[in-house]
Design an enzyme around this catalytic site. Structure first.
Site, PDB file in Angstrom:
ATOM      1  N   LYS A 200       0.916  -1.103  -0.111  1.00 15.86           N
ATOM      2  CA  LYS A 200      -0.014  -0.121  -0.064  1.00 15.86           C
ATOM      3  C   LYS A 200       1.056   1.195   0.068  1.00 15.86           C
ATOM      4  O   LYS A 200       0.414   2.118   0.614  1.00 15.86           O
ATOM      5  CB  LYS A 200      -0.801   0.106   1.065  1.00 15.86           C
ATOM      6  N   ASP A 235      -8.069  -6.583   9.673  1.00 16.08           N
ATOM      7  CA  ASP A 235      -9.441  -5.750   9.655  1.00 16.08           C
ATOM      8  C   ASP A 235     -10.628  -6.823   9.540  1.00 16.08           C
ATOM      9  O   ASP A 235     -11.572  -6.660  10.331  1.00 16.08           O
ATOM     10  CB  ASP A 235      -9.233  -4.835   8.664  1.00 16.08           C
TER      11      ASP A 235
END
Length: 499
Positions: A200, A235
């Site tokens: 990312k 997550d």
């Protein structure tokens, strides 16, 4: 001239202009062509594209079966299939009885979020909650591990200083925190995990190969912050835990946003690769990393070209087919071919349409919500985002392309969910289809793209049949991963539970 804007397709960040909002079309001279003139050159491309994207019931069943097979292979041995089937070490799930003050830290992109929650047990549940979000300066994304974690610990310390009101910690206790870390990690226990690599856009030196919990704990010590990490989760696992707190029937969690992943509750005796201690609960959450799945997917030449041009060719094929990061880019590639070979937008090819990722998934969603007779929103987005001048016929074709890609994505995601449910049911008859079972969903794509959500739910119903699909509830759990991490900190507290 007003501009239609849409934010990037991060989970929870879709911004969809409503068609009822007045949008001034740009003033430009358009060559008037009959609808036939547009469709003649485009028709063969559209026909083949729709054929290659088709997801009939037999294909969906094959995908579901293949997902279940790959799950078993990944549980048998590391590297046994495309699916990593990572053990989360979460074997104590929230029950609703948790009490006390707990924190959560969510690091998964260019921002990090901090949250605190005061839990009051079964009667009061969540008494109070507060959160804050901090942007990470770009230079820290390329700095040292110490610099990044010192910055995060400093933000956490400032947030902790504001604690008051309904938040109180029993005397003699350290504050405990659940750490949601959404980068590739080899988890070694509930509160430790080795960073495999940064993704990312992060390129932080000195962290790869180290325990990220140790990095954070050391930084908190340097800040003089009396806090310890009691749970490290990704997550998706956090989403499952957060949803399970409110509903005991939650067995699966799926994130469909910029990226995608799924996790579920697994029996320990169904994990052959598991060595060592089996907890009393006899179960754990397994993180499938299902974005890497690739078996039997209906791919087009546009998918293959996009994959070849990506930073990870040949990897994350399911993610590239169903997640928000890629849907807009596939549509852009189709429209570019239609413009170049079928004169969809006239004789010239708009230059901006050649820019990779210029068309984003929120743009597709905004266009698909347009119910005006002249498809005014579609025309405005095409002009503002891609520099495209279009007539009504061209706009209708654009919507057909969008719908084809979104239908394929939603239906394949639905088949993946059924694959997970099937695998669980095969191991324990009646576990899934003998009672109410909840699949917790989170992510901006699922939340903000109505057509995608409908196609996903319809596919689940189609594969399972009417009776079974009645007891499988697909439920949106907004932003469950933050509170989920704090609940897992509570469930895995080092202190004797008073609940």
């Amino acid at each position: 001239m007003s501009t239609v804007t849409a934010t990037s397709p991060a989970a929870g960040s879709f911004c969809i202009p409503r068609s009822r909002r007045r949008i001034n079309m740009p003033r430009f001279t358009m060559t008037v062509r009959s609808s036939n003139a547009v469709s003649v050159g485009v028709a063969p491309i559209l026909t083949k594209f729709k054929h290659d994207c088709a997801t009939p019931l037999p294909l969906l069943r094959h995908v579901a079966d293949a997902m279940a097979t790959d799950m078993r292979a990944g549980l048998a041995v590391d590297g046994g299939s495309d699916l990593k089937m990572i053990l989360s070490y979460v074997d104590t799930l929230p029950t609703g009885n948790e009490r006390g003050l707990f924190y959560a830290l969510d690091l998964g992109g260019t921002n990090f979020r901090v949250l605190r929650v005061q839990l009051g047990g079964k009667e009061e549940r969540v008494i109070a909650t507060e959160f804050d979000q901090v942007s990470i300066p770009q230079e820290l994304m390329f700095g040292t591990s110490e610099e990044l974690f010192d910055f995060i610990a400093s933000g956490l310390a400032k947030f902790a200083e504001k604690e008051g009101g309904k938040f109180h910690l029993p005397p003699g206790r350290k504050r405990e925190i659940g750490f949601t870390f959404s980068f590739p990690v080899r988890q070694t226990s509930i509160d430790s995990g080795i960073l495999i690599k940064w993704t990312k856009g992060f390129a932080v030196s000195g962290t790869a190969g180290r325990d990220v919990v140790a990095c954070l704990n050391e930084a908190m010590d340097r800040q003089g912050l009396d806090m310890r990490v009691s749970a490290l989760v990704n997550d998706t696992v956090g989403t499952l835990a957060g949803a399970r707190y409110w509903d005991d029937d939650v067995m699966v969690a799926v994130i469909l946003g910029t990226g995608t992943n799924a996790c579920y509750v697994e029996r320990m005796d169904a994990i052959p690769k598991l060595q060592g201690h089996v907890p009393p609960s006899g179960r754990t959450i397994v993180n499938t990393e299902w974005g890497a799945f690739s078996n039997g997917l209906p791919l087009t030449v546009f998918d293959r070209d996009m994959d070849a041009a990506s930073i990870n060719p040949g990897e994350q094929i399911f993610e590239k087919t169903i997640s928000g990061m890629y849907l807009g880019e596939i549509v852009r590639r189709v429209l570019l071919k239609m413009a170049a070979e079928g004169s969809l937008f006239g004789e010239s090819v708009p230059e901006k349409l050649s820019t990779p990722f210029v068309l984003r998934t929120p743009d597709l969603s905004a266009m698909q919500q347009d119910t005006s007779d002249d498809l005014n929103v579609v025309g405005s987005i095409l002009y503002n985002i891609a520099g495209v001048e279009s007539n009504l016929s061209a706009r209708k074709i654009v919507l057909e392309v969008c719908d084809t890609i979104v239908m394929r994505g939603g239906r394949l995601a639905g088949a993946g969910i059924v694959g997970i449910l099937q695998k669980m049911e095969e191991d324990s008859t009646g576990l899934i289809f003998g009672k109410r079972t909840v699949v917790a969903m989170d992510g901006g794509l699922y939340e903000h793209y109505p057509q995608y959500k409908r196609y996903l739910k319809d596919a689940v119903k189609e594969i399972l049949g009417l009776e079974k699909s009645k007891i499988v509830v697909i439920e949106h759990t907004k932003d469950g991963s933050g509170i989920g991490a704090s609940l897992l900190a509570a469930s895995n507290s080092e202190y004797e539970h008073d609940f």
